[in-house]
Each structure stands twice: as C-alpha cells, then as structure tokens.
Design a protein around this motif. Structure first.
Motif, PDB file in Angstrom:
ATOM      1  N   SER A   1    -113.874  49.325  -2.561  1.00 30.53           N
ATOM      2  CA  SER A   1    -114.048  50.534  -3.091  1.00 30.53           C
ATOM      3  C   SER A   1    -114.294  50.808  -4.396  1.00 30.53           C
ATOM      4  O   SER A   1    -113.573  50.088  -5.302  1.00 30.53           O
ATOM      5  CB  SER A   1    -113.426  51.481  -2.241  1.00 30.53           C
ATOM      6  N   LYS A   2    -114.638  51.984  -4.771  1.00 30.32           N
ATOM      7  CA  LYS A   2    -114.967  52.266  -6.303  1.00 30.32           C
ATOM      8  C   LYS A   2    -113.632  53.245  -6.581  1.00 30.32           C
ATOM      9  O   LYS A   2    -113.382  54.201  -5.852  1.00 30.32           O
ATOM     10  CB  LYS A   2    -116.123  52.862  -6.704  1.00 30.32           C
ATOM     11  N   LYS A   3    -113.504  53.109  -8.056  1.00 33.41           N
ATOM     12  CA  LYS A   3    -112.520  54.135  -8.473  1.00 33.41           C
ATOM     13  C   LYS A   3    -113.086  55.197  -8.983  1.00 33.41           C
ATOM     14  O   LYS A   3    -112.708  56.580  -8.645  1.00 33.41           O
ATOM     15  CB  LYS A   3    -111.667  53.390  -9.742  1.00 33.41           C
ATOM     16  N   ASN A   4    -114.238  55.081  -9.584  1.00 32.30           N
ATOM     17  CA  ASN A   4    -115.221  56.238 -10.214  1.00 32.30           C
ATOM     18  C   ASN A   4    -116.484  55.843 -10.388  1.00 32.30           C
ATOM     19  O   ASN A   4    -116.800  54.680 -10.096  1.00 32.30           O
ATOM     20  CB  ASN A   4    -114.650  56.886 -11.229  1.00 32.30           C
ATOM     21  N   ARG A   5    -117.619  56.450 -10.822  1.00 33.38           N
ATOM     22  CA  ARG A   5    -118.956  56.007 -10.920  1.00 33.38           C
ATOM     23  C   ARG A   5    -119.166  55.000 -11.936  1.00 33.38           C
ATOM     24  O   ARG A   5    -120.071  54.120 -11.771  1.00 33.38           O
ATOM     25  CB  ARG A   5    -119.760  57.183 -11.304  1.00 33.38           C
ATOM     26  N   GLU A   6    -118.133  54.851 -13.254  1.00 30.66           N
ATOM     27  CA  GLU A   6    -118.526  53.817 -13.989  1.00 30.66           C
ATOM     28  C   GLU A   6    -117.741  52.675 -13.747  1.00 30.66           C
ATOM     29  O   GLU A   6    -118.189  51.501 -14.166  1.00 30.66           O
ATOM     30  CB  GLU A   6    -118.103  54.662 -15.338  1.00 30.66           C
ATOM     31  N   GLN A   7    -116.552  52.725 -13.424  1.00 31.64           N
ATOM     32  CA  GLN A   7    -115.601  51.642 -13.367  1.00 31.64           C
ATOM     33  C   GLN A   7    -115.020  51.288 -11.876  1.00 31.64           C
ATOM     34  O   GLN A   7    -114.727  52.249 -11.136  1.00 31.64           O
ATOM     35  CB  GLN A   7    -114.442  51.725 -14.155  1.00 31.64           C
ATOM     36  N   LEU A   8    -115.296  49.793 -11.608  1.00 34.23           N
ATOM     37  CA  LEU A   8    -114.867  49.717 -10.355  1.00 34.23           C
ATOM     38  C   LEU A   8    -113.763  48.613 -10.228  1.00 34.23           C
ATOM     39  O   LEU A   8    -113.551  47.730  -9.712  1.00 34.23           O
ATOM     40  CB  LEU A   8    -116.064  48.882  -9.405  1.00 34.23           C
ATOM     41  N   ASN A   9    -112.784  49.204 -11.013  1.00 35.15           N
ATOM     42  CA  ASN A   9    -111.419  47.954 -11.142  1.00 35.15           C
ATOM     43  C   ASN A   9    -110.570  48.143 -10.210  1.00 35.15           C
ATOM     44  O   ASN A   9    -110.118  47.021  -9.562  1.00 35.15           O
ATOM     45  CB  ASN A   9    -110.826  48.629 -12.548  1.00 35.15           C
ATOM     46  N   ASP A  10    -110.116  49.131  -9.376  1.00 36.08           N
ATOM     47  CA  ASP A  10    -109.007  49.069  -8.564  1.00 36.08           C
ATOM     48  C   ASP A  10    -109.373  48.641  -7.313  1.00 36.08           C
ATOM     49  O   ASP A  10    -108.680  48.271  -6.359  1.00 36.08           O
ATOM     50  CB  ASP A  10    -108.490  50.545  -8.391  1.00 36.08           C
ATOM     51  N   GLY A  11    -110.906  48.832  -7.066  1.00 37.24           N
ATOM     52  CA  GLY A  11    -111.482  48.300  -5.656  1.00 37.24           C
ATOM     53  C   GLY A  11    -111.849  47.109  -5.671  1.00 37.24           C
ATOM     54  O   GLY A  11    -112.283  46.540  -4.591  1.00 37.24           O
ATOM     55  N   LYS A  12    -111.426  45.944  -6.677  1.00 43.28           N
ATOM     56  CA  LYS A  12    -111.826  44.802  -6.415  1.00 43.28           C
ATOM     57  C   LYS A  12    -110.674  43.963  -6.319  1.00 43.28           C
ATOM     58  O   LYS A  12    -109.795  44.198  -6.832  1.00 43.28           O
ATOM     59  CB  LYS A  12    -112.680  44.320  -7.818  1.00 43.28           C
ATOM     60  N   LEU A  13    -110.784  42.967  -5.294  1.00 47.46           N
ATOM     61  CA  LEU A  13    -109.520  42.040  -5.104  1.00 47.46           C
ATOM     62  C   LEU A  13    -110.062  40.765  -5.619  1.00 47.46           C
ATOM     63  O   LEU A  13    -110.997  40.205  -5.312  1.00 47.46           O
ATOM     64  CB  LEU A  13    -109.422  42.052  -3.568  1.00 47.46           C
ATOM     65  N   LYS A  14    -109.368  40.419  -6.837  1.00 50.73           N
ATOM     66  CA  LYS A  14    -109.935  39.260  -7.444  1.00 50.73           C
ATOM     67  C   LYS A  14    -109.227  37.974  -6.575  1.00 50.73           C
ATOM     68  O   LYS A  14    -108.417  38.082  -5.866  1.00 50.73           O
ATOM     69  CB  LYS A  14    -109.253  39.232  -8.827  1.00 50.73           C
ATOM     70  N   ASP A  15    -110.151  36.747  -6.633  1.00 49.01           N
ATOM     71  CA  ASP A  15    -109.889  35.662  -6.325  1.00 49.01           C
ATOM     72  C   ASP A  15    -108.291  35.101  -6.377  1.00 49.01           C
ATOM     73  O   ASP A  15    -107.624  34.466  -5.914  1.00 49.01           O
ATOM     74  CB  ASP A  15    -110.762  34.386  -6.282  1.00 49.01           C
TER      75      ASP A  15
END
Length: 287
Positions: free
Chosen positions: A100-114
């Motif tokens: 999921s996304k944190k806000n319209r510009e950044q998708l940091n918290d919603g990404k699970l890195k390998d």
C-alpha cells in the motif's frame, strides 16, 4: 507440528497506480490447492488489504512462530517493484512486494523489500521448520543474492496513458512498479548496515521460493480467462494441481512452464522459476 498458511491478494484499489483485478482469485486458487493437495493446513484469513504498519507484523510473526516440524506457506499476489540505484557503480537492484502507499508521492512504508524478508528468514537458519514462499508478481526473484548497501527510494511517475492502452489493446496487466533511488548512508541502519552480510535464499535448505518469473528482471502478467481474471502463474498452477495432486516441486515448475508456452501469448516473457531448498528436494508438493 502443524501446517499453516497466510495469503495476501493485494489489488491496490486504494492507489493511483494500476489496479490489478485477479489477485483475490489468485490467493483463493492457492487456498484451494493447499486444501486439496496439502495435509490439514491451518489457513489464516486471506488479507485483501494491508496497511503499511500492519503487514510487516503479520508476516514476521508468522515466520517467528514456526516451530520444529512445522510447514509454513506465505502466498502473495499483487504488484512487485523494482528499485534501481541510479548512482551506484555496482549496478545494485532491489526488488520487493508492494502492499500500500503512504501518500501520493512516496510509497516507502508500503513496500516490503526483499532484504527485509531475508533478515526475517535468518530466524529459520537453525530451525527445523520449513517455509514455502509463493510470489505471483513481477520481480519475484529478488532474494536470490546478498546485500550490502543502503538506499532511499522514491517512485517514478506512473505512465497511466500507456498502461491504459496496453490493457485495452492486449487485455493484460503487468504486475509491477518501477522505482528510482538514490544512495543515502544508513537510511535503514535499524535493519541493514555496512557491517551486515545477508544470506541469499539459496542458503536456506528449509526454504523454497515459487516465483512467477524466471529472473529478477522478468515481468508477470494477469488476464481474463473463462473462470475469471487470474495471474498466469496462479492460474496455471491451479490447473496443474487439479490434475496432478501428487507431484514434486520440480515437476510442478516444468509443467507450469510447458503450459505457459502453450497458452500464454507472452510466453517469451514469463516463465516461472523455483528455488527448491534441500529439505524439499524430490518431495511431493505441500507435504
């Protein structure tokens, strides 16, 4: 000793990115496979939405709670992402799962890195539990290497018009996001720093990865079939397991790729690839 599974079908209807339409069907298909082929699986409620602060706790707890003799299965269908270090001379690339996304510009918290997943898997190095990870998304092969860099990410603007044309003309959706990045010292120091060397997934004899793509750069697709919209990987796996409930992981990989070659108009782009831990070698699937 128990068999347990947790499933995520994330179509991202809340986002301004390409919405997928087959992820719910994908995880339901895998649930049916586990119920038919597996042995008395305890299946958690299927997660169709995952907020940034939530899915990490669920997945990490699932892995941490695996005990001696347990067989765990994690299924994810949704967008995968490719993160490029544009300034690195090492040509480092990072992949992962988009929730999921944190806000319209950044998708940091919603990404699970390998590499986050690899950190959690370290708990299994001296544990006799077994784990199967099933990823029906693009860039699902990212755990097949080791890491020693830190990054901060930001998302490249989505080319919505071209994605719309592709969907209309070809009837398919690509299950990926492309992300650019810049190097930034110690941005993930709490997870990952220059003194840490992480194993890759091949170092775990008790972990198997069933990937929808052949290499980390390959893409996965979904499309409409007679039964509804599915990812090609999940659809083919379900078809094969319905007819072959007593096959090994290597046989399943081979049969899926044959079916993709015969049925998939993108056969030159999508082939599945399994990394089979020694503890699973020559064993029947989900046993």
């Amino acid at each position: 000793m128990s068999n347990k599974a947790i499933l995520f079908g994330i179509e991202n209807e809340e986002s301004n990115i390409t919405r997928l339409k087959g992820c719910h069907n994908d995880v339901k298909a895998w649930r049916e496979v586990l119920e038919k082929v597996g042995s008395n699986f305890e299946i958690e409620p299927i997660y169709f939405k995952a907020e940034p602060d939530y899915f990490r706790i669920v997945i990490k707890s699932f892995i941490d709670n695996l005990e001696l003799g347990d067989l765990g299965v994690i299924v994810f269908s949704g967008h995968g992402f490719n993160l490029e270090d544009t300034r690195s001379t090492q040509d480092r690339r990072y992949q992962g799962l988009f929730f999921s996304k944190k806000n319209r510009e950044q998708l940091n918290d919603g990404k699970l890195k390998d590499y986050e997943i690899l950190i959690w898997l370290k708990e299994l190095l001296n544990n006799e539990a077994r784990l199967i990870i099933i990823l029906d998304c693009c860039h699902a092969f990212g755990m097949d290497r080791s890491y020693k860099r830190n990054l901060i990410e930001f998302v490249e603007p989505v080319r919505a018009f071209f994605e719309f044309l592709k969907q209309k003309l070809l009837g398919i959706r690509t299950k990926s996001l492309r992300i650019k990045s810049e190097s930034f010292q110690n941005i993930y120091s709490s997870h990952f720093n220059d003194d840490v060397f992480l194993e890759n997934i091949r170092d775990f004899s008790n972990v198997t990865l069933l990937s929808a793509v052949e290499t980390k750069k390959r893409k996965a697709f979904e499309a409409k079939f007679e039964e509804g919209v599915y990812g090609y990987f999940s659809y083919c796996a379900k078809k094969i397991c319905d007819d072959n409930s007593n096959i090994t992981y290597s046989e399943l990989e081979e049969k899926i790729n044959i079916l993709l070659s015969n049925k998939n108009k993108f056969k030159k782009e999508q082939r599945v690839s399994f990394i089979i831990g020694e503890d699973f070698d020559n064993k029947k699937i989900f046993k």
